[in-house]
Write a protein that holds these residues in place. Structure first.
Motif, PDB file in Angstrom:
ATOM      1  N   MET A   1      -6.090 -45.889   8.496  1.00  0.00           N
ATOM      2  CA  MET A   1      -7.292 -46.598   8.924  1.00  0.00           C
ATOM      3  C   MET A   1      -6.913 -47.979   9.447  1.00  0.00           C
ATOM      4  SD  MET A   1     -10.150 -45.652   6.060  1.00  0.00           S
ATOM      5  CE  MET A   1     -10.718 -43.975   5.859  1.00  0.00           C
ATOM      6  N   THR A 112      -5.667 -50.163  -5.352  1.00  0.00           N
ATOM      7  CA  THR A 112      -5.962 -50.549  -3.972  1.00  0.00           C
ATOM      8  C   THR A 112      -4.973 -51.576  -3.430  1.00  0.00           C
ATOM      9  OG1 THR A 112      -7.619 -52.143  -4.786  1.00  0.00           O
ATOM     10  CG2 THR A 112      -8.414 -49.976  -4.065  1.00  0.00           C
ATOM     11  N   ARG A 135      -9.157 -54.698   5.043  1.00  0.00           N
ATOM     12  CA  ARG A 135      -8.811 -53.282   5.196  1.00  0.00           C
ATOM     13  C   ARG A 135      -9.859 -52.413   4.511  1.00  0.00           C
ATOM     14  NH1 ARG A 135      -3.821 -52.626   7.226  1.00  0.00           N
ATOM     15  NH2 ARG A 135      -2.421 -54.422   7.220  1.00  0.00           N
ATOM     16  N   VAL A 137     -11.582 -49.363   2.459  1.00  0.00           N
ATOM     17  CA  VAL A 137     -11.322 -48.326   1.462  1.00  0.00           C
ATOM     18  C   VAL A 137     -12.634 -47.631   1.133  1.00  0.00           C
ATOM     19  CG1 VAL A 137      -9.317 -49.457   0.431  1.00  0.00           C
ATOM     20  CG2 VAL A 137     -11.597 -49.897  -0.494  1.00  0.00           C
ATOM     21  N   ASP A 138     -12.509 -46.451   0.549  1.00  0.00           N
ATOM     22  CA  ASP A 138     -13.680 -45.681   0.154  1.00  0.00           C
ATOM     23  C   ASP A 138     -14.243 -46.193  -1.169  1.00  0.00           C
ATOM     24  OD1 ASP A 138     -12.726 -44.161   2.264  1.00  0.00           O
ATOM     25  OD2 ASP A 138     -11.972 -42.547   0.968  1.00  0.00           O
ATOM     26  N   THR A 233      -8.562 -43.796   0.195  1.00  0.00           N
ATOM     27  CA  THR A 233      -8.718 -43.896   1.650  1.00  0.00           C
ATOM     28  C   THR A 233      -8.834 -42.521   2.315  1.00  0.00           C
ATOM     29  OG1 THR A 233      -6.330 -43.920   2.103  1.00  0.00           O
ATOM     30  CG2 THR A 233      -7.401 -46.050   1.706  1.00  0.00           C
ATOM     31  N   PRO A 303     -16.715 -43.046   2.910  1.00  0.00           N
ATOM     32  CA  PRO A 303     -15.536 -43.620   3.554  1.00  0.00           C
ATOM     33  C   PRO A 303     -15.780 -45.046   4.050  1.00  0.00           C
ATOM     34  CG  PRO A 303     -15.948 -41.386   4.335  1.00  0.00           C
ATOM     35  CD  PRO A 303     -17.154 -41.799   3.542  1.00  0.00           C
ATOM     36  N   ALA A 304     -14.758 -45.880   3.878  1.00  0.00           N
ATOM     37  CA  ALA A 304     -14.772 -47.257   4.388  1.00  0.00           C
ATOM     38  C   ALA A 304     -16.015 -48.028   3.961  1.00  0.00           C
ATOM     39  CB  ALA A 304     -14.643 -47.259   5.912  1.00  0.00           C
TER      40      ALA A 304
END
Length: 310
Positions: A1, A112, A135, A137-138, A233, A303-304
């Motif tokens: 990602m 993480t 950045r 992350v889920d 991720t 996600p994200a």
């Protein structure tokens, strides 16, 4: 990602970085850490706003207020419980988030990629603020039948460990870690498999089990790798189910969770899914080590959903 830059989510330079600090995290061993944290965060080039953390309810409300007021970022100084409160405010928003691991359990921070040393983590966060870097992350989002919801970053416990936590929280004696140890002994004596109905991306599974965990991350409880293959991720949840364990077998297998090797036991099943529904009678779940919502509930990988300052 890809890394999210300041150009993706610009924030005016006068917007403050909100800091949630739990002075009792890690049983107070980092109580004097906050002045150093604030000094180093100031190197990120933004004003700072220290939030009211006198109680769990007030801390969560203060995080929500800070995000609603336009905070440039939110930084949690503490353990997984402090992180859990902060996530309720930043999840699903473009406001970036940093973790200074200063708790008894720092599983989310470790999983993480934040440095284990608190001051090194602050320096990482300050550099990300200065560079306008974050950045994705889920996160996992819990939804109940009545529409209530919570977010978590690490692991949802819905089996023996949740039952032990619930027992310990009801006990008034003894204080400290001994209360948890006693709760384990009481619940081991009462151990019995419970009937769970799991629905994994629409596929129903009925199972008798003593351990059920749903991981966005790998670890809980201060380094116990209950969902060792979980990747925050990959857009997926890892589900670990420990079946009809007898008391002695569970006692022998449980130490293997620290290395994540318990998943090779024939009574342990592992699954991956984007959405997981869990139903069982009389269980209150714990997420990121915090008392959460009763079963039944649905967990979804988002996600994200979070942007980390690292």
């Amino acid at each position: 990602m890809h890394a999210v830059t300041a150009d993706d989510h610009p924030a005016p330079a006068d917007r403050p970085v909100a800091v949630l600090a739990n002075p009792t995290a890690g049983r107070g061993r980092h109580r004097g850490l906050l002045p150093q944290v604030l000094d180093r965060l100031a190197a990120g080039g933004r004003p700072l706003r220290v939030l009211d953390a006198r109680s769990r309810g007030r801390a969560e409300a203060a995080c929500r207020e800070a995000v609603a007021d336009g905070a440039a970022a939110l930084v949690a100084v503490g353990g997984d419980g402090t992180v859990h409160l902060a996530l309720q405010a930043v999840a699903g928003t473009p406001v970036p988030f940093g973790v200074v691991p200063a708790g008894t359990g720092n599983d989310f921070a470790a999983d993480t990629g934040f440095p284990a040393d608190p001051l090194a983590a602050v320096d990482t966060i300050a550099a990300a603020l200065r560079d306008g870097r974050s950045r994705p992350v889920d996160l996992a989002r819990i939804t109940t039948a009545d529409g209530g919801h919570r977010w978590y970053g690490a692991v949802l416990a819905a089996g023996f460990d949740a039952i032990v936590n619930e027992r310990a929280n009801r006990m008034r004696w003894p204080r400290g870690p001994r209360r948890y140890d006693l709760a384990i002994l009481v619940e081991l004596a009462r151990l019995r498999p419970r009937r769970y109905t799991l629905t994994l991306d629409g596929e129903r599974i009925d199972v008798d089990a003593v351990l059920v965990a749903v991981g966005n991350g790998a670890s809980y409880g201060g380094g116990m790798r209950i969902c060792p293959a979980a990747d925050p991720t990959d857009g997926l949840l890892d589900v670990v189910v420990g079946g009809r364990f007898a008391r002695r077998t569970l006692i022998r297998v449980k130490p293997r969770i620290y290395a994540g090797t318990h998943v090779t036991h024939p009574l342990v099943q592992t699954y991956q899914a984007r959405t997981v529904t869990i139903a069982a009678h009389g269980i209150t779940t714990y997420a990121d080590g915090e008392r959460c919502l009763p079963l039944p509930l649905t967990v979804s990988a988002i996600p994200a959903a979070l942007h980390l300052l690292r």
